[in-house]
Design a protein around this motif. Structure first.
Motif, PDB file in Angstrom:
ATOM      1  N   MET A  51      83.337  44.324  19.879  1.00  0.00           N
ATOM      2  CA  MET A  51      81.999  43.750  20.838  1.00  0.00           C
ATOM      3  C   MET A  51      82.057  44.795  21.824  1.00  0.00           C
ATOM      4  O   MET A  51      80.842  44.863  22.156  1.00  0.00           O
ATOM      5  N   ASP A 110      82.472  47.870  21.901  1.00  0.00           N
ATOM      6  CA  ASP A 110      81.775  48.989  21.273  1.00  0.00           C
ATOM      7  C   ASP A 110      80.483  48.684  21.024  1.00  0.00           C
ATOM      8  O   ASP A 110      79.494  49.700  21.342  1.00  0.00           O
ATOM      9  N   LEU A 168      78.555  46.784  22.816  1.00  0.00           N
ATOM     10  CA  LEU A 168      78.068  46.706  24.452  1.00  0.00           C
ATOM     11  C   LEU A 168      77.843  48.162  24.674  1.00  0.00           C
ATOM     12  O   LEU A 168      76.928  48.472  25.548  1.00  0.00           O
ATOM     13  N   ALA A 169      78.805  49.011  24.258  1.00  0.00           N
ATOM     14  CA  ALA A 169      78.819  50.440  24.646  1.00  0.00           C
ATOM     15  C   ALA A 169      77.726  51.339  24.016  1.00  0.00           C
ATOM     16  O   ALA A 169      77.246  52.246  24.874  1.00  0.00           O
ATOM     17  N   TYR A 170      77.674  51.421  22.774  1.00  0.00           N
ATOM     18  CA  TYR A 170      77.004  52.162  22.104  1.00  0.00           C
ATOM     19  C   TYR A 170      75.606  51.705  21.321  1.00  0.00           C
ATOM     20  O   TYR A 170      74.617  52.531  20.934  1.00  0.00           O
ATOM     21  N   VAL A 171      75.218  50.514  21.276  1.00  0.00           N
ATOM     22  CA  VAL A 171      74.218  50.100  20.568  1.00  0.00           C
ATOM     23  C   VAL A 171      73.076  50.105  21.424  1.00  0.00           C
ATOM     24  O   VAL A 171      72.882  49.941  22.765  1.00  0.00           O
ATOM     25  N   LYS A 172      71.861  50.652  21.070  1.00  0.00           N
ATOM     26  CA  LYS A 172      70.713  51.051  21.622  1.00  0.00           C
ATOM     27  C   LYS A 172      69.579  49.804  21.226  1.00  0.00           C
ATOM     28  O   LYS A 172      69.504  48.989  21.947  1.00  0.00           O
ATOM     29  N   ASP A 173      68.874  50.158  20.134  1.00  0.00           N
ATOM     30  CA  ASP A 173      68.069  48.880  19.745  1.00  0.00           C
ATOM     31  C   ASP A 173      68.039  48.589  18.434  1.00  0.00           C
ATOM     32  O   ASP A 173      67.217  48.589  17.574  1.00  0.00           O
ATOM     33  N   THR A 206      77.228  38.284  22.529  1.00  0.00           N
ATOM     34  CA  THR A 206      77.032  39.992  22.520  1.00  0.00           C
ATOM     35  C   THR A 206      75.570  40.145  21.689  1.00  0.00           C
ATOM     36  O   THR A 206      74.791  41.016  22.486  1.00  0.00           O
ATOM     37  N   GLU A 219      72.972  38.421  21.927  1.00  0.00           N
ATOM     38  CA  GLU A 219      71.987  37.938  22.890  1.00  0.00           C
ATOM     39  C   GLU A 219      71.851  38.932  24.097  1.00  0.00           C
ATOM     40  O   GLU A 219      70.899  39.403  24.387  1.00  0.00           O
ATOM     41  N   MET A 220      72.995  39.461  24.519  1.00  0.00           N
ATOM     42  CA  MET A 220      72.841  40.589  25.594  1.00  0.00           C
ATOM     43  C   MET A 220      72.079  41.946  25.185  1.00  0.00           C
ATOM     44  O   MET A 220      71.474  42.612  25.852  1.00  0.00           O
ATOM     45  N   MET A 221      72.533  42.007  23.653  1.00  0.00           N
ATOM     46  CA  MET A 221      71.768  43.452  23.376  1.00  0.00           C
ATOM     47  C   MET A 221      70.458  43.318  22.587  1.00  0.00           C
ATOM     48  O   MET A 221      70.162  44.080  21.780  1.00  0.00           O
ATOM     49  N   ASP A 222      70.096  42.381  22.398  1.00  0.00           N
ATOM     50  CA  ASP A 222      68.757  41.887  22.199  1.00  0.00           C
ATOM     51  C   ASP A 222      68.794  42.160  20.627  1.00  0.00           C
ATOM     52  O   ASP A 222      67.855  42.448  19.899  1.00  0.00           O
ATOM     53  N   GLY A 256      87.461  40.572  19.305  1.00  0.00           N
ATOM     54  CA  GLY A 256      86.622  41.750  19.575  1.00  0.00           C
ATOM     55  C   GLY A 256      86.526  42.320  20.776  1.00  0.00           C
ATOM     56  O   GLY A 256      85.647  43.020  21.167  1.00  0.00           O
ATOM     57  N   ASN A 284      82.349  50.325  30.745  1.00  0.00           N
ATOM     58  CA  ASN A 284      80.845  49.905  30.115  1.00  0.00           C
ATOM     59  C   ASN A 284      80.239  49.498  31.491  1.00  0.00           C
ATOM     60  O   ASN A 284      78.992  49.617  31.734  1.00  0.00           O
TER      61      ASN A 284
END
Ligand SMILES: Nc1ncnc2c1ncn2[C@@H]1O[C@H](COP(=O)(O)OP(=O)(O)O)[C@@H](O)[C@H]1O
Ligand SMILES: [Mg+2]
Lengths: 115, 140
Positions: free
Chosen positions: A35, A37, A39-44, A60, A62-65, B105, B114
């Motif tokens: 998770m 990763d 949070l670090a690398y996902v954009k859209d 996770t 939810e945070m990243m849409d 995870g 981060n």
């Protein structure tokens, strides 16, 4: 690609928020069991493929849409996780495919990794 | 928005299920106020990693959030075991988390990096055996 089409490609069963599967369009996807990763690398990316089924996968997302999560290897989260996702309108699905195969099938069907 | 908004949360250290609720609430609040999506995303991710750390490394703590016209300030405070070497903890990939955490995870050693990446300012105060305070500031 529509979520309903994704479910078809993956031979997946939709577990919640199925009413949104037709109207939700996914432009790119990502696959990970880490998770941090995501949070670090996902954009859209709108779709996450993962082998984890704990509640933090939904947090996770939810945070990243991320609007849709596909669980691989036939995994299914417990009731609480499904309810949590449903309350946020996040679509969950379960596919018998392994992570690599699931990603490959979607990629081949035209769903890329995005930016 | 003349006055600042102050929010306070207890982060339950024994509840991996509810972990993330505080960050979700802040995200929702900022959305309602009309903050730029880019800022909301940065706050949500960094604060969430902080919440996760308080649960997996420190048996819980509190989160204090202050929202002003041009900034969001987040303080994450716990009375956990503390961090002996902050510089080492900040390094990408450094983690003391066990296999049980990795199976969930987390524990990739990317949390603090981060938080640094997504915030504009970050400060850590920590004393071994006493606890850890992490301060994050985000500007519009
Ligand atoms: N609140 C905290 N209390 C005690 N130790 C912490 C705390 N936050 C982080 N740490 C320490 O710093 C390390 C790195 O943290 P982080 O970058 O978030 O990676 P991870 O959580 O994946 O281990 C942790 O493994 C832990 O040893
Ligand atoms: Mg962490």
């Amino acid at each position: 690609m529509k979520v309903s089409e994704i479910a078809e490609v993956l031979n997946a069963q939709i577990l919640c928020s199925a009413d949104r599967a037709e109207a939700t369009d996914i432009k790119s996807a990502c696959g990970s069991d880490m998770m941090s990763d995501v949070l670090a690398y996902v954009k859209d990316q709108g779709l996450l493929l993962t082998g984890l089924v704990n509640p933090q996968v939904v947090r996770t997302a939810e945070m990243m849409d991320i609007v849709c999560v596909a669980f691989v290897r036939g995994k299914r989260p417990d009731r609480g996780v499904v309810d949590l996702a449903a309350s946020k309108g996040i679509i969950l699905m379960s596919t018998p495919e392994r992570l690599y195969t699931a990603c490959g099938k979607l990629y081949k069907a035209g769903l890329g990794a995005g930016s | 928005m003349g006055e600042s908004i102050k929010l306070f949360y207890n982060v339950d250290g024994h509840d991996f299920v509810s972990c993330g609720q505080a960050s979700e609430d802040v995200k929702r609040t900022l959305k309602n106020i009309g903050f730029p999506p880019e800022v909301i995303r940065r706050v949500a991710i960094a604060m969430y990693e902080g919440e996760v750390n308080m649960v997996i490394h420190a048996a819980g703590g509190v989160a204090e959030v202050e929202i002003t016209e041009d900034a969001v300030r987040v303080a994450l405070k716990d009375s956990g075991k503390g961090i002996a070497d902050i510089e080492q903890a900040m390094a990408e990939g450094f983690s003391t988390a066990g296999e049980d955490i990795r199976e969930l995870g987390f524990g990739a050693g990317m949390g603090l990096p981060n938080m640094k990446k997504y915030s504009d300012e970050m400060k850590i105060e920590s004393t071994v055996g006493v606890g850890t305070n992490v301060y994050l500031t985000f500007y519009i």
